[in-house]
Each structure stands twice: as C-alpha cells, then as structure tokens.
Scaffold this motif. Structure first.
Motif: not given
Length: 364
Positions: A19-37
């Motif tokens: 999967f390539n998140p950057k190629a997905s129009d609907s992908w959204k990163d979570l902020p670090e404060s929201d437990g991203r890792m």
C-alpha cells in the motif's frame, strides 16, 4: 484489534501488494498527539508503523468504511511467511487501548445492521473459505443448528467456558482454563498438563514411542500405521455441547511418525481452537450479544487426503531450516534439525576455506 497493511516503504515485508498512502486520495495522517505511531505483536512476530485513516473496502468499492483508522506498516519481524498483505483485526471492542474495529465502522456507516461476522474455513480452491460480515448463512454453509455460547466476563475477547476434553473414552487432565476460538491460529492449542496427559495415553494405551518434540515445535511419537488408525476422536465440551474432530484433523502420520497438529500453550491458563477445529465447524461471532456460535460445517466430512492439504499449507509457514528438519525426521532420520544445522555449518566452513584458499592463491 488493529487493521494494518504493508506499505511500499516496508524494508522487511517481502514481496506483497504493498500500500502507498501517498497515492490514496482519501488517506489522512493522524497527528502525533493522537497516537500516530503503532506497534503490535503476535505469537510469532510483530509489526511497526504509523496510523492514519482511509476508505477501507473488502472488495473494490464494496462493503466499505470511510475514515477508518488503519496502520501503514514500515517494518515487521517474524512474519516473513505471511501470505496476505495485512491483517483485518476482529477482536471485541472492549479492548480500550485499540482503535475502532472495522466491523464497528461498517455498522456506523450503515453498511451492516449487526456487529457480527462468520467464517467457513476451506482448505483449497475446490473447498473455498468464506467470510461474511453482518450475519451468517447456516443454510448455505452448515449442516446443522447453531449452538450459541456466551463469552466470559469481563468480555474482553472471545473467551469461552469449556469444561472437558476427551481423547476417545479418556478424559484429559484440565485445570481451570479459558478457551479462545481463533481463526488466526493454525492449530488447536492445549495447556501443558493436558498435552502431557494426551501424549502419555498415546504411549501407554496405543503403543506409540516415547513422546518427542519435533523441530517445528509440535509433539508426537514414532508409530505404526496400525497405531495411527487406532487413534480415537478428540472431543471438546463447551458448556454442555460436545465438538468432535477426527485424527485426520489433529494428527498426521508420515513415515513412521505420528505428529500432533496441536500446539502447547504452556502454563498460561488458556487454550485455543485453531483452524483445524474450524475444518469441522462453521463459526459465528456476535459482538452485539457477546456470544459465539458453532454449527457443523458443510466441509465436516473431509477425507484424510483433504485434511492433509491443510497440514501442508501450515508447513509453508515454517522457516526453511524448520521445514527441512521436519521432513528429514518424517522421512525416518533421527535428529533432523541437528543434521540440517550441522550440514549448514559444515558447508559454511568449506566455503570459508575455499575463499581463504583463493585469497592465498591470488596473494602468491
């Protein structure tokens, strides 16, 4: 439980449909404060990555959940033989430190009316597996009625109360143990005391050799074809209902070895109903009513040859050394694992000597 997929940035994931998140129009990163890792472990490995949200579908634009939280994996260990491209987490939602389940997102989106899913486990393309979300179909995938069992308090997972396990007419020793039906586990797994009792009955009553641990982590013993044919059914009692699997599902016989397709869990107070249990039973998992149902599967009358197909698929998940050691012992060679490791060491020494000789020759 996490839903995760391997990404193109995963350096240890092997060859997959990444999967390539950057190629997905609907992908959204979570902020670090929201437990991203994220990091999560399994019995044989672990994965590491970062979380985001995306549109997740079970088929192209079918059975979809929008803005569902998933993990994009950038490293994994111990899962190099994983056939799939990721895992769809389906554990109950009372595990509060986990993200929302895919099944919850589907209900919130109005795709399904009930938080429920079911499994028919097949063994090959001629006997395909089926996964249904939002319900079940006993008329199509089962032979008999559903037997329902409520999950145990505090209902943090699919644990059930089981009261006995029998090997033929012998009731095996069993301490207070909870049973977890788990389609993500290859084999039935039993506590150490129960396993030891089963092995002793095989040896003392059915005449097999002394119990031995094979390189793949499974127990068994030397046996004849006649001894294998005499092996009885294994019966699990959950509440007051008996569930039976035959020797074809819990044991293989190859070149004088009877190897149990049952894994030991140690002294954990837990047991597992793995894939070889679901060869016989259609499984239904009902989150809303906190219960699990079983009905006899349409595949329950599998022949010995068909059951062996499942075992061969499981063998594909071994490391190369484990697999070679297993087949050497199954072919009648004692200490197969040690022979393989010794051979590898010898070859390494010979290669090292050849390289050293070449370097000396060039130096002259």
């Amino acid at each position: 439980m996490w839903t995760w997929v391997q990404t193109k940035d995963c350096w240890s994931c092997g060859t997959h449909n990444n999967f390539n998140p950057k190629a997905s129009d609907s992908w959204k990163d979570l902020p670090e404060s929201d437990g991203r890792m994220m990091a999560t472990g399994y019995g044989s490995g672990a994965v590491f990555g970062y979380a985001g949200t995306d549109r997740v579908c079970l088929a192209p634009n079918q059975i979809c959940a929008d803005d569902h939280r998933i993990a994009a994996i950038v490293a994994e260990t111990g899962l190099d033989t994983l056939v799939g491209d990721g895992i769809l987490g389906l554990g109950p939602d009372t595990l509060t430190d986990m993200p929302k389940l895919f099944i919850d997102s589907l209900k919130e989106s109005g795709v399904i009316d009930q938080r429920m899913f079911s499994f028919l486990i097949g063994l090959d393309h001629n006997l395909p597996s089926k996964f249904m979300v939002g319900g079940y179909d006993v008329g199509k995938y089962a032979k008999g009625p559903i037997q329902w069992h409520e999950t145990l308090e505090p209902k943090k997972t699919w644990y059930l109360d089981w009261t006995a396990v029998k090997f033929g007419d012998d009731t095996l020793k069993l301490d207070k143990t909870v049973m977890l039906p788990d389609t993500g586990t290859s084999f039935i797994s039993l506590p150490e005391k129960t396993m030891n009792h089963l092995l002793s009955i095989m040896h003392e009553q059915y005449g097999t050799g002394e119990p031995k641990l094979y390189p793949v982590g499974l127990w068994g013993a030397h046996c004849t074809v006649e001894q294998y044919n005499a092996m009885p059914d294994l019966t699990f009692t959950i509440e007051s209902t008996n569930y039976v699997i035959s020797k074809h599902q819990y044991m293989i016989n190859r070149n004088g070895h009877c190897v149990l397709q049952i894994a030991p869990t140690g002294d954990t107070g837990k047991a597992y109903l793995g894939i070889n249990f679901f060869e016989n039973y259609y499984g239904i998992f009902d989150m809303d009513n906190k219960r699990v149902g079983f009905a006899e599967s349409v595949y329950s009358d599998l022949s010995e040859h068909q059951s062996m197909t499942h075992t061969n698929q499981i063998l594909l998940n071994m490391s190369s050394v484990e697999k070679a050691g297993y087949f050497m012992e199954a072919a009648g060679f004692e200490h197969g694992h040690e022979i393989i490791c010794g051979s590898i060491a010898l070859v390494s020494v010979l290669i090292g000597a050849m390289i050293a000789n070449c370097l000396l020759f060039r130096g002259q």
